[in-house]
Design an enzyme around this catalytic site. Structure first.
Site, PDB file in Angstrom:
ATOM      1  N   HIS A 113     -27.081 -32.537  32.718  1.00  0.00           N
ATOM      2  CA  HIS A 113     -27.696 -32.397  34.035  1.00  0.00           C
ATOM      3  C   HIS A 113     -29.209 -32.544  33.879  1.00  0.00           C
ATOM      4  O   HIS A 113     -29.793 -32.028  32.918  1.00  0.00           O
ATOM      5  CB  HIS A 113     -27.354 -31.040  34.644  1.00  0.00           C
ATOM      6  CG  HIS A 113     -28.080 -30.754  35.925  1.00  0.00           C
ATOM      7  ND1 HIS A 113     -27.881 -31.501  37.072  1.00  0.00           N
ATOM      8  CD2 HIS A 113     -29.017 -29.823  36.228  1.00  0.00           C
ATOM      9  CE1 HIS A 113     -28.660 -31.021  38.032  1.00  0.00           C
ATOM     10  NE2 HIS A 113     -29.362 -30.007  37.555  1.00  0.00           N
ATOM     11  N   CYS A 227     -27.730 -36.727  39.819  1.00  0.00           N
ATOM     12  CA  CYS A 227     -28.940 -35.988  39.455  1.00  0.00           C
ATOM     13  C   CYS A 227     -29.915 -36.834  38.661  1.00  0.00           C
ATOM     14  O   CYS A 227     -31.134 -36.785  38.882  1.00  0.00           O
ATOM     15  CB  CYS A 227     -28.582 -34.717  38.684  1.00  0.00           C
ATOM     16  SG  CYS A 227     -27.728 -35.011  37.106  1.00  0.00           S
TER      17      CYS A 227
END
Length: 346
Positions: A113, A227
């Protein structure tokens, strides 16, 4: 069927109008995809432009998140205004997905992430900015097949989250927390205005990048919207604002690929599921997604990906949902691949 007009903005700057509730006529859906996915010469544009909207729709009550979205951020999504003369440090942030629950487990598979950090020299305060799913990754990757409605039901929205503080342990322990540059308060304020616009017009998450093959000269049919893509867009915007960014480490990012031959456009919910001649297609799409119901548990989601891998290898078929429309992907080897590849700072 009633029709509601909704303006969209394509990546090439053209504006088109689509129907939020589609008609029953297949020809109209074909016309809509032609004006949204082809250039002025009538040729297909690859990758298909990600469709942007002029407003974000409210979330459906059916969609429930296991973990609340942006729990400590401003409820109205406001970003604080900085003094023009302030010096703002910019940080590259990266950690394994669900690191808070599974530690470095998903990092071993390069499932990471990404986010960006900021620190004000004037106030001493620091901030984290990231873009992720409102209802967790499984809901954005696969729909719910419900008994009460015929089309697969998608709980798919992604949005930017901005909150005060940088959790050093969270980012450093199994990932990256590195200062990559400095900007002025004026540049930060300009960036904040861009983030708001980007967030209001880019409303849904896309897990997959779809390509023709793994080679360097392959064709990209569809781009992901996740992301890391938000981080890349933000870095590019910072560069346009005059920021100088650099990293002492290799800037790698997670990509999840599907590989297929040239996709075939099928239609939207209205043209497929409200159209009796396409009853078999509608049944096939429901059957395909029934095996891949969205899961809130990351462990179950990984099992679902394994199941998906087996299905597309054996049947060489994937029904892909993009821009609220369905496409058929004629899958080919290596079918699905997770990579961790370098994307240099601009």
């Amino acid at each position: 069927m009633s029709q509601v007009s909704l303006k969209t903005i394509n990546q090439d700057g053209r504006q088109t109008t689509v129907l939020a509730h589609a008609c029953n006529t297949t020809c109209l859906s074909c016309f809509l995809v032609l004006i949204s996915s082809q250039n002025t010469n009538g040729r297909r544009v690859w990758p298909v432009p990600y469709r942007r909207f002029d407003r974000r729709p409210p979330s459906d009550a059916y969609c429930q998140a296991l973990y609340p979205f942006c729990p400590t951020g401003d409820p109205d999504g406001r970003i604080p205004n900085m003094k023009d003369s302030d010096v703002i440090s910019v940080f590259r942030l990266q950690t394994p997905v669900w690191e808070f629950k599974y530690g470095d487990l998903l990092g071993k598979f390069h499932i990471m992430h990404d986010a960006i950090g900021f620190a004000s020299s004037d106030t001493g305060r620091n901030y984290t900015m990231e873009w992720y799913e409102l209802f967790q990754l499984g809901n954005c990757t696969f729909p719910h097949v419900r008994e009460d409605i015929l089309p697969p039901f998608w709980c798919n929205q992604g949005a930017a989250c901005f909150f005060e503080g940088i959790d050093d342990v969270h980012w450093k322990q199994n990932g990256t927390l590195e200062k990559v540059g400095e900007i002025s308060g004026e540049q930060f304020n300009n960036l904040a205005r861009w983030v708001k616009e980007d967030n209001e017009t880019g409303i849904y998450y896309e897990t997959w990048t779809v390509r023709s093959d793994p080679g360097p000269n392959s064709t990209t049919w569809f781009d992901s919207y996740d992301c890391s893509q938000f981080v890349h867009r933000t870095y590019r915007k910072l560069a346009k604002l005059g920021a100088k960014l650099s990293s002492k480490t290799q800037t790698n990012y997670t990509k999840i690929y599907l590989y297929s031959g040239e996709p075939t456009y099928l239609g939207d919910d209205g043209s497929i599921f409200d159209n009796p001649p396409l009853k078999t297609l509608a049944k096939d799409i429901r059957k395909f997604y029934h095996s891949f119901q969205p899961h809130q548990s990351m462990f179950q989601f990984i099992l679902s990906l394994i199941e998906a891998y087996e299905k597309v290898v054996l049947e060489k078929t994937f029904y892909f949902f993009y821009n609220f429309e369905y496409w058929h992907l004629p899958m080919k080897s290596p079918y699905i691949q997770i990579t961790y590849e370098e994307v240099p700072l601009p």
